[in-house]
Design a protein around this motif. Structure first.
Motif, PDB file in Angstrom:
ATOM      1  N   GLN A   1       1.320   5.623  -1.317  1.00 22.74           N
ATOM      2  CA  GLN A   1       0.843   6.850  -1.956  1.00 22.74           C
ATOM      3  C   GLN A   1       2.054   7.746  -2.182  1.00 22.74           C
ATOM      4  O   GLN A   1       2.364   8.628  -1.372  1.00 22.74           O
ATOM      5  CB  GLN A   1      -0.206   7.523  -1.067  1.00 22.74           C
TER       6      GLN A   1
ATOM      7  N   GLU B   1      -3.480  10.824   4.697  1.00 21.32           N
ATOM      8  CA  GLU B   1      -3.271  10.261   3.364  1.00 21.32           C
ATOM      9  C   GLU B   1      -3.719   8.805   3.390  1.00 21.32           C
ATOM     10  O   GLU B   1      -3.623   8.128   4.431  1.00 21.32           O
ATOM     11  CB  GLU B   1      -1.790  10.333   2.960  1.00 21.32           C
TER      12      GLU B   1
ATOM     13  N   GLY C   1       0.600  -4.229  -5.813  1.00 23.10           N
ATOM     14  CA  GLY C   1       0.820  -2.835  -5.462  1.00 23.10           C
ATOM     15  C   GLY C   1       1.806  -2.181  -6.402  1.00 23.10           C
ATOM     16  O   GLY C   1       2.217  -2.765  -7.406  1.00 23.10           O
TER      17      GLY C   1
ATOM     18  N   PHE D   1       0.865  -1.182   0.000  1.00 22.51           N
ATOM     19  CA  PHE D   1       0.000   0.000   0.000  1.00 22.51           C
ATOM     20  C   PHE D   1       0.902   1.233   0.000  1.00 22.51           C
ATOM     21  O   PHE D   1       1.728   1.388   0.907  1.00 22.51           O
ATOM     22  CB  PHE D   1      -0.886   0.018   1.244  1.00 22.51           C
TER      23      PHE D   1
ATOM     24  N   ALA E   1      -4.109   4.909   1.024  1.00 21.37           N
ATOM     25  CA  ALA E   1      -3.823   4.036  -0.114  1.00 21.37           C
ATOM     26  C   ALA E   1      -4.709   2.811   0.038  1.00 21.37           C
ATOM     27  O   ALA E   1      -5.036   2.408   1.156  1.00 21.37           O
ATOM     28  CB  ALA E   1      -2.351   3.642  -0.146  1.00 21.37           C
ATOM     29  N   GLU E   2      -5.109   2.218  -1.053  1.00 23.15           N
ATOM     30  CA  GLU E   2      -5.990   1.057  -0.962  1.00 23.15           C
ATOM     31  C   GLU E   2      -5.621   0.004  -1.990  1.00 23.15           C
ATOM     32  O   GLU E   2      -5.030   0.298  -3.028  1.00 23.15           O
ATOM     33  CB  GLU E   2      -7.458   1.472  -1.135  1.00 23.15           C
ATOM     34  N   GLN E   3      -5.968  -1.237  -1.670  1.00 21.42           N
ATOM     35  CA  GLN E   3      -5.763  -2.371  -2.561  1.00 21.42           C
ATOM     36  C   GLN E   3      -6.962  -3.301  -2.438  1.00 21.42           C
ATOM     37  O   GLN E   3      -7.642  -3.326  -1.393  1.00 21.42           O
ATOM     38  CB  GLN E   3      -4.485  -3.142  -2.206  1.00 21.42           C
TER      39      GLN E   3
END
Length: 572
Positions: A425, A439, A560, A423, A441-443
């Motif tokens: 950003q 902030e 990722g 993950f 981030a995604e998966q």
């Protein structure tokens, strides 16, 4: 536990042992503490030093006096934007979920700090819910304690630097049941209770050859450091474990239990009595092998590197050829650092001439060996290159490091390949002088999978981290909450029970940053911060270790951003 040697001079007599026996009065100092609130946010009391005043009120569910007082504080909050308002819940029967419902039903938006151990409320000497403490951050002295009706006048006085005309008033709220408040703790056994606790939780670092700055080698050493132990336990700096116990259960949990916290702090506040019996710390004979899992099947050494005494050392990108002429499956990985004093971290991977796609775990201070779950393995192919990213930090002297990577092999191929989901950003941007910046981030898991561990990573501005799973049926589950992220302890959180997740599950990794001057570790609060490998920059970087339910046992294919996207010259 880790403590500054500059604090050794503290004596037990000098401590403000504000236990139940002596309730804090106006003019007394409130010792620092850290607690997590009902929404999973961490609060350190002394962090609020930039406020004009700090108002702390005891709160309890179902108490009319508490509800009325909290509502009055809510109205004061809008009138005093430079004052911090906090509620403190020490009711043993009030769960976090119940407090969330109580505050929502009564339109209370103030954070409610939850004191499960009651040691903070005991140290204040509070006995009833609805009692208000107004504290002057210039010295952290109590300026007022009493009913909420006197809070506004006290805030005005503290804000203007004048004395409070009526520093105490009577409180008639609901009594707080505190079983330990009136008990004597002088009979807590050092031999049978305190020393075994320290051996279990602390001695692994605080020993000869350990990473702790002093050794828990005797009662005398522990007693000398006991004021500092009390401080770091109250502020949750030690032991170094930062997962919110409200979410998940982790096999490598280093935290003290609530009962252990109460026992240790009460023993110190009772004067750290020696009592009868032998000293287990003097007689301990535990063996501390350099390789806890035994001699590795393969040891790979990094080339010798000498760190200068001062200055900035660029990340060292080291490549070592895999000496094996055949493929192997790895069951465990460990690191033996050459110079712990200057080696900040190592990230290793295997692959071609550029950064490898197969993760070989990492080293950070306090890291434990990676023992891959049963039936899982990491494939190390013959002819690959081992890539090491090594971060050194000078400590005032020249030191030469040769770090060793130890690999342990499986006799037979496993059923599953142990995989990594990344993950990140890399386009993060943290504004200058900002206390809270978020902030994410995604998966998404494309196949049914089983999660084994979670690892958050940021630098000095990291404030908190979390992983939240959003399942295809609409449910949400917090897998890990780290309310008080600490860059000095880069923990991986290993689940006690592996978590099955269906295909289509989205995991959101959230990293909160503190880019203000209140963050004492902040290299420069006046600059906008972007992605970068050095610690004066920042990262949004998380890792989930998992396996697919159906597997072809091929080499790991990380999910990722690629290594080049994250660490290439254009990333920041």
């Amino acid at each position: 536990m880790s403590y500054s040697r500059t604090r050794i001079a503290f004596s037990l007599a000098a401590l403000s042992l504000s236990s139940a026996a002596s309730a804090l009065q106006p003019g007394d100092v409130v010792d620092n503490f850290r607690l997590t609130d009902h929404k999973g946010v961490s609060h350190e009391f002394y962090y609020l030093s930039d406020a004009k005043a700090v108002v702390l009120m005891t709160q309890g569910n179902g108490c009319d006096a508490s509800r009325t007082s909290a509502a009055m504080l809510e109205s004061l909050r809008s009138k005093y934007p430079n004052v911090e308002f906090l509620l403190l819940n020490a009711n043993l029967g009030d769960t976090r979920e119940a407090i969330v419902k109580e505050t929502a039903a009564n339109n209370i938006s103030l954070p409610v700090l939850i004191d499960e151990t009651q040691i903070i409320t005991e140290s204040l000497g509070a006995t009833r819910n609805g009692e208000v403490f107004v504290v002057d951050p210039r010295g952290w002295k109590v300026a007022y304690r009493g009913a909420v009706s006197g809070a506004a006048a006290a805030i005005d006085a503290v804000s203007s630097g004048s004395a409070v005309s009526r520093p105490t008033t009577a409180v008639t709220g609901c009594a707080i049941k505190m079983p330990e408040r009136d008990r004597s703790h002088a009979n807590i056994s050092y031999e049978k209770t305190i020393a075994p606790m320290l051996q279990e939780k602390c001695v692994t670092c605080h020993r000869d050859g350990g990473i702790g700055p002093w050794q828990m080698s005797s009662y005398e050493m522990v007693r000398g450091f006991s004021p500092m132990i009390r401080e770091v336990v109250r502020t949750q700096r030690m032991p170094p474990w930062h997962a919110d116990p409200h979410y998940g259960h982790f096999s490598n949990d280093r935290a003290l239990s609530d009962e252990q916290v109460k026992t240790l702090v009460h023993w110190i506040e009772a004067g750290a009595p020696r009592g009868a019996g032998e000293d287990p710390l003097k007689t301990q004979k535990k063996d501390w092998p350099k390789w806890p899992l035994g001699e590795p099947d393969l040891v790979i050494e990094t080339p010798a590197f000498t760190t200068p005494a001062t200055g900035v050392i660029p990340y060292q990108m080291v490549q070592v050829k895999n000496p094996l002429d055949h493929d192997v499956w790895i069951r465990a990985i460990d690191y033996l650092p050459g110079q712990r004093a200057v080696l900040h971290h190592v990230i290793a991977s295997a692959g071609g001439e550029r950064r490898g796609a197969t993760s070989l775990y990492n080293y950070v201070p306090g890291a434990e060996p990676l023992e891959i779950p049963p039936d899982n393995g990491i494939l190390l192919k013959a002819g690959t290159t081992i890539h090491f990213q090594m971060h050194f930090t000078p400590n005032g002297q020249e030191l030469t490091d040769v770090t060793k990577l130890g690999l342990y092999f499986m006799k037979d191929p496993p059923k599953f390949s142990y995989r990594s989901m990344i993950f990140a950003q890399p386009r993060l941007k943290i504004p200058a002088n900002t206390k809270v910046h978020t902030e994410m981030a995604e998966q998404t898991f494309k196949e049914d999978a089983v999660i084994y561990s979670l690892h958050p990573h940021a630098h000095f501005r990291g404030k908190s981290s979390s992983f939240v799973a959003r399942y295809p049926d609409g449910r949400e589950e917090t897998l890990l909450n780290v309310p008080n992220y600490d860059f000095n302890w880069q923990s991986t959180y290993d689940l006690v029970e592996p978590l099955p997740v269906p295909a289509g599950t989205k995991v959101v990794y959230t990293q909160v940053f503190d880019n203000s001057s209140q963050n004492k570790a902040n290299p420069d609060p006046n600059r906008t911060v972007t992605w970068g490998e050095q610690t004066w920059d920042e990262m949004v970087f998380g890792v989930i270790r998992y396996r697919n339910v159906k597997e072809d046992k091929g080499p790991e294919k990380p999910t990722g951003p690629s290594q080049e996207e994250l660490f290439g010259a254009t990333a920041n």
